[in-house]
Motif scaffolding. Structure first.
Motif, mmCIF file in Angstrom:
data_model
loop_
_atom_site.group_PDB
_atom_site.id
_atom_site.type_symbol
_atom_site.label_atom_id
_atom_site.label_comp_id
_atom_site.label_asym_id
_atom_site.label_seq_id
_atom_site.Cartn_x
_atom_site.Cartn_y
_atom_site.Cartn_z
ATOM 1 N N PHE A 1 0.832 -1.203 0.000
ATOM 2 C CA PHE A 1 0.000 0.000 0.000
ATOM 3 C C PHE A 1 0.868 1.255 0.000
ATOM 4 O O PHE A 1 0.649 2.189 -0.784
ATOM 5 C CB PHE A 1 -0.919 -0.009 1.218
ATOM 6 N N LEU A 2 1.872 1.288 0.876
ATOM 7 C CA LEU A 2 2.734 2.456 0.986
ATOM 8 C C LEU A 2 3.575 2.670 -0.271
ATOM 9 O O LEU A 2 3.828 3.811 -0.669
ATOM 10 C CB LEU A 2 3.641 2.328 2.209
ATOM 11 N N GLU A 3 3.983 1.588 -0.898
ATOM 12 C CA GLU A 3 4.775 1.708 -2.123
ATOM 13 C C GLU A 3 3.971 2.330 -3.258
ATOM 14 O O GLU A 3 4.543 2.905 -4.189
ATOM 15 C CB GLU A 3 5.304 0.341 -2.549
ATOM 16 N N ARG A 4 2.653 2.238 -3.165
ATOM 17 C CA ARG A 4 1.783 2.807 -4.204
ATOM 18 C C ARG A 4 1.360 4.240 -3.895
ATOM 19 O O ARG A 4 0.597 4.833 -4.659
ATOM 20 C CB ARG A 4 0.545 1.920 -4.386
ATOM 21 N N THR A 5 1.839 4.789 -2.781
ATOM 22 C CA THR A 5 1.520 6.179 -2.443
ATOM 23 C C THR A 5 2.538 7.115 -3.068
ATOM 24 O O THR A 5 3.644 6.713 -3.434
ATOM 25 C CB THR A 5 1.503 6.393 -0.917
#
Length: 226
Positions: free
Chosen positions: A38-42
């Motif tokens: 999730f964080l990598e896609r922010t």
């Protein structure tokens, strides 16, 4: 309907985590795969709210992450200043201020449906229209975690090493284990069945729902009209 902190959450969640905070931090160092993804896609410019951030394992990720939690002892272990003590049923943030929201492994410690609904409502209130959120909870359908549960509302034990125990009297104390040199405490959990987390979401589009390592995970997008 009352949204005040119920006795079971005070004694078997808040007091529990204040008791085991330092030991808990040492066992929570790696990033869960679903949260890391999730964080990598922010975006690097996103402002992200971590609701129920605990000891702050995700706050060190290279993003603008602001955390909050009800447990002061856990927050004291966070290695940054952007944290607040609060009950998530009344989040101290203005409307539509976060680009992304995370609520990781927190909702299963909330004892009433009303409080669970209000926390999700608050998370969505502070999320910008079109913003994305991730929610994770422990699943009733357990695999290999060792948590054997027969009822959704249950107590899960924690073996606290004696060197971490301040020996203060606590309602969540169960017994001493002389062989392990640990004191056993228990915490309240509501184990979520399939689809139950989805039912808490209102005014959002559920873009992903899946099961991973005995957890239910839901990702949502907030309706741009809200």
């Amino acid at each position: 309907m009352t949204l005040y902190l119920p006795e079971v959450e005070n004694d078997y969640v808040l007091e529990f985590y204040n008791k085991i905070a330092k030991h808990f931090q040492q066992t929570r160092v790696y990033l869960w795969p679903c949260v890391k993804d999730f964080l990598e896609r922010t975006d690097k410019n996103d402002i992200i709210g971590d609701i129920g951030c605990g000891s702050g394992r995700y706050l060190s990720y290279p993003r603008n992450i602001i955390g909050c939690d009800l447990c002061n002892n856990l927050l004291q272990l966070c290695n940054q200043k952007d944290v607040l003590v609060c009950d998530a049923v009344r989040l101290p943030y203005r409307d539509n201020c976060f680009d992304k929201i995370m609520c990781i492994a927190m909702l299963h410690h909330i004892s009433s449906l009303e409080r669970r609904k209000e926390i999700v409502k608050e998370c969505l209130r502070i999320l910008k229209p079109g913003g994305v959120g991730i929610f994770t909870v422990w699943a009733y359908e357990q695999e290999s975690t060792g948590r054997k549960v027969s009822e959704q509302d249950t107590m899960i034990t924690w073996h606290l090493q004696e060197r971490f125990d301040n020996k203060k009297e606590s309602k969540c104390f169960v017994r001493h284990n002389e062989k392990e040199k640990t004191n056993i405490y228990e915490r309240y959990c509501h184990m979520f069945k399939k689809g139950e987390l989805n039912e808490l979401m209102s005014g959002v589009k559920i873009v992903n729902e899946y099961y991973q390592k005995s957890n239910w995970i839901v990702e949502i997008v907030k309706d741009v009209r809200l």
